[in-house]
Design an enzyme around this catalytic site. Structure first.
Site, PDB file in Angstrom:
ATOM      1  N   HIS A   1       0.688  -1.294   0.070  1.00 10.76           N
ATOM      2  CA  HIS A   1      -0.157  -0.102   0.175  1.00 10.76           C
ATOM      3  C   HIS A   1       0.846   1.401   0.181  1.00 10.76           C
ATOM      4  O   HIS A   1       0.756   2.173  -0.851  1.00 10.76           O
ATOM      5  CB  HIS A   1      -1.006  -0.030   1.223  1.00 10.76           C
ATOM      6  CG  HIS A   1      -1.703  -1.144   1.308  1.00 10.76           C
ATOM      7  ND1 HIS A   1      -2.847  -1.137   0.672  1.00 10.76           N
ATOM      8  CD2 HIS A   1      -1.708  -2.159   2.361  1.00 10.76           C
ATOM      9  CE1 HIS A   1      -3.469  -2.476   1.009  1.00 10.76           C
ATOM     10  NE2 HIS A   1      -2.725  -2.984   1.795  1.00 10.76           N
TER      11      HIS A   1
HETATM   12  O1  RIB Z   1      -4.459  -0.066   5.104  1.00  9.83           O
HETATM   13  C1  RIB Z   1      -3.186  -0.095   4.722  1.00  9.83           C
HETATM   14  C2  RIB Z   1      -2.423   0.835   5.593  1.00  9.83           C
HETATM   15  O2  RIB Z   1      -2.469   0.445   7.006  1.00  9.83           O
HETATM   16  C3  RIB Z   1      -0.849   0.701   5.433  1.00  9.83           C
HETATM   17  O3  RIB Z   1      -0.133   2.107   5.417  1.00  9.83           O
HETATM   18  C4  RIB Z   1      -0.483  -0.094   6.356  1.00  9.83           C
HETATM   19  O4  RIB Z   1       1.000  -0.061   6.729  1.00  9.83           O
HETATM   20  C5  RIB Z   1      -1.360   0.151   7.405  1.00  9.83           C
HETATM   21  O5  RIB Z   1      -0.733   1.195   8.250  1.00  9.83           O
END
Ligand code: RIB
Ligand code: CA
Length: 349
Positions: free
Chosen positions: A274
């Site tokens: 992500h």
């Molecule tokens: O939903 C994904 C996010 O939540 C990313 O930043 C992951 O590292 C968690 O923090």
């Protein structure tokens, strides 16, 4: 009338939520070049995918990484801070200062994702100890000093809960014009991940996210709609390991931890990186496609708490007197993204 779907075209599709298929728009985020690197602060809760985002930034001459600040999120903030120090050391970037920020949300309960990232925040990885300590002034003061001292406006990549960014805006409102762009990982046009309504970073501090989306700052939101396209798999984990470097081995181990977890949870054979999508967007002008949306955050305490309500339908926006306040990621070239990560890690020690 909404766009609607011709059901016959969908074949034996699963549930297809109704949504307005917003057209792509030009990006508003800047991007760096080796000749003109972007000054960047990463605000992070390292975190498996945070670790790869930080590695990508460390390896990219298109960015001038001013600091990594930490916030409680995936793990307790003390773990996140130690992980940030150790990751930067492993990546050969002891020159980048780390400062610790908020341990938890402005309001509301503490939300963690240790079931996703492990208690330490970095799975079972044993990262090499770092020589540095976090800066004593703390995250908000360090961000303010760096932004104030920078000869040009600074970009911020929040890849955890937005608590520190909200505090920066509240404590140093005069610095807002010197923030060139906020390219954040969080939210989604569609469903969430932590709840059906909310993505983790927003749910962890909806009030802070509300402050940021209402701030008037130029924002790019890399939500789950695009980050779920940014996938690594066993082959890419093996390619990272084959680099034969300390950084490659760390990235491979973190990726393998996520792959094992996903395989056990849902039979999935991929893992979404992500956070690295925000960094990739600041490096490559045409890797991520965005569309303009008005994004509002649900701060109530019902089942939709932490949802990012994304409205891109022109006549509805006009009727409600809203204007778009963010570029929202809708498409990424996965193969180019994976190659970008691999080439970056090949440049790390
Ligand atoms: O939903 C994904 C996010 O939540 C990313 O930043 C992951 O590292 C968690 O923090
Ligand atoms: Ca994160």
């Amino acid at each position: 009338m909404s766009a609607g779907f011709n059901a016959e075209d969908l074949g034996r599709a699963r549930a297809v939520p109704a949504f307005h298929p917003s057209p792509a728009s030009d990006r508003t985020a800047p991007f760096g070049t080796p000749e003109r690197p972007l000054p960047l602060i990463i605000d992070s809760d390292p975190g498996l995918d945070d670790a790869l985002a930080i590695g990508l930034a460390c390896a990219s001459p298109e960015l001038r990484l001013l600091a990594v600040t930490t916030v409680g999120g995936n793990a307790d903030v003390a773990h996140c801070t130690e992980n940030a120090l150790r990751l930067l050391h492993a990546y050969g970037r002891d020159d980048v200062p780390v400062a610790e920020g908020a341990a938890g949300a402005l309001l509301g309960d503490v939300v963690r994702a240790t079931d996703v990232h492990g208690l330490s925040g970095v799975g079972n990885a044993q990262l090499p100890e770092a020589p540095n300590s976090p800066r004593p002034e703390g995250a908000i003061a360090l961000m303010a000093q760096l932004i104030s001292d920078s000869p040009e406006p600074v970009c911020i990549a929040p890849i955890g809960p937005l608590t520190n960014i909200a505090l920066l805006l509240r404590l140093y409102p005069r610095l807002a014009p010197r923030v060139e762009h906020v390219c954040l990982m969080g939210g989604s046009i569609g469903e969430g991940n932590t709840t059906a309504a909310a993505e983790f970073n927003i749910l962890a501090d909806p009030e802070a996210a509300d402050v940021v989306f209402r701030s008037g700052l130029p924002i790019t939101m890399m939500g789950l709609d695009v980050t779920h396209q940014a996938l690594l798999d066993r082959r890419s984990a093996q390619q990272l390991r084959t680099l034969g470097t300390r950084s490659g081995a760390i990235a491979a181990e973190l990726t393998e931890f996520a792959l094992e977890r996903n395989l056990g949870w849902s039979g999935s054979t991929t893992s979404a990186v992500h956070d690295a999508v925000t960094i990739a967007h600041l490096l490559v002008p045409d890797l991520v496609t965005v569309a303009r949306y008005h994004v509002a955050v649900e701060t109530g305490h019902g089942p939709a708490r932490g949802r990012t309500v994304c409205d891109g339908l022109p006549n509805r926006l006009r009727r409600r007197g809203f204007e778009a306040n963010a570029d929202v990621g809708i498409l990424i070239d996965r193969d180019r993204f994976v190659r970008l990560l691999l080439y970056a890690y090949a440049r790390l020690p």
